[in-house]
Write an enzyme that holds these catalytic residues in place. Sequence first.
Site, PDB file in Angstrom:
ATOM      1  N   LYS A 134      -8.525 -11.977  -9.000  1.00  0.00           N
ATOM      2  CA  LYS A 134      -9.695 -11.980  -8.114  1.00  0.00           C
ATOM      3  C   LYS A 134     -10.626 -10.830  -8.471  1.00  0.00           C
ATOM      4  CE  LYS A 134      -9.291 -12.053  -3.499  1.00  0.00           C
ATOM      5  NZ  LYS A 134      -8.665 -12.094  -2.159  1.00  0.00           N
ATOM      6  N   LYS A 193       0.815  -1.210   0.000  1.00  0.00           N
ATOM      7  CA  LYS A 193       0.000   0.000   0.000  1.00  0.00           C
ATOM      8  C   LYS A 193       0.847   1.256   0.000  1.00  0.00           C
ATOM      9  CE  LYS A 193      -4.446  -1.606   1.670  1.00  0.00           C
ATOM     10  NZ  LYS A 193      -5.588  -1.344   2.552  1.00  0.00           N
ATOM     11  N   LYS A 199     -12.668  -4.481  -6.218  1.00  0.00           N
ATOM     12  CA  LYS A 199     -13.255  -3.180  -6.449  1.00  0.00           C
ATOM     13  C   LYS A 199     -12.224  -2.164  -6.925  1.00  0.00           C
ATOM     14  CE  LYS A 199     -13.485  -2.890  -1.403  1.00  0.00           C
ATOM     15  NZ  LYS A 199     -14.436  -3.040  -0.311  1.00  0.00           N
TER      16      LYS A 199
END
Length: 327
Positions: free
Chosen positions: A193, A111, A196
């Site tokens: 996968k 991140k 979003k």
Amino acid sequence: MKRVFSGIQPSGELHLGNYLGAIRNWVEMQHSADAFFCVVDLHALTIPKESGEVGAASLRLSQLLMACGLDPHVCTMFVQSHVREHTELAWLMECHVSFGELSRMTQFKDKSAQQKDFISAGLFTYPALQAADILLYDTDEVPVGADQRQHIEITRDIAERFNGRYGETFVLPEAVIPQAGARVMDLQEPTNKMSKSLESPRGTVDLLDPPEVVVKKIKSAETDSDTEVRFDFETKPGVSNLLSILAAATQRDPNEIAGDYEMYGPLKADAADAVVEMLTPIQARFTELEADPAETARLLEFGADKAQEIAAATVKRAKANLGLLAN
Ligand code: TRP
């Protein structure tokens, strides 16, 4: 009854992968365990946000979770920032985890690499807040995706360290990674996968997509050039994804379903129908909840009150064992 706790960040929307992979499992779990589900709004702040964004997303996610079947009168469901003990215990956690341990967290590495100009200190200490979430409730089990295993491990390490220094204070939690949970991949890129954060929305079925959009997305799903219907993610990811979705939506076995089809067209049509049928009552319930935000607020307050009773006792115990000056 064993205590389970899990958290979900209020970012974006819920999609079919979230529902079939985790949320539906939570809905079942609330009947067999003493279940706590938390909308972790404070964790969302680790990435810069606009004013109001997190609050609106928290309301919406809470309503979506309730629409999916989480019942605030059966489980304990609440918003993290409504129970101030989360931030209070987080500081005690931060002081019992090392810079080195936090530096090894792969989620932080991933991140922080995505952040260009502002990497918050909160992004780095994120696992300490997560440890507080879990330890506040004497949690036995934490149902999470495999990507969270490291965060549960560090929670155990912190708890063990604290217990070792100051005496038995926290219950050591265990990660429970669902094995057989439905595998739901991106419809356009079935080796990824469903997510979003991906650029193209065509590969992701949002729980609130209208039926015609669901049908269109599933019918235009990527398959492959031969026409054999077989459940094997290695060689036939697109077709296996459709089988997996249809199986999950109808509570059947994907291998068995594969035998019912000789062509992709009917498989897609049936998968689309099954998903629409599954989502219709969820969408209807969401529409009701959306029309009455005061009712959602009342339910969340009820959840926060239940949570706080336990959380406050844990913080009190932690401070006492640590030997802070009593007030
Ligand atoms: N870090 C988790 C995620 O990104 C969310 C989370 C926060 C969580 N606190 C938690 C999950 C406590 C389980 C238990 O998915």
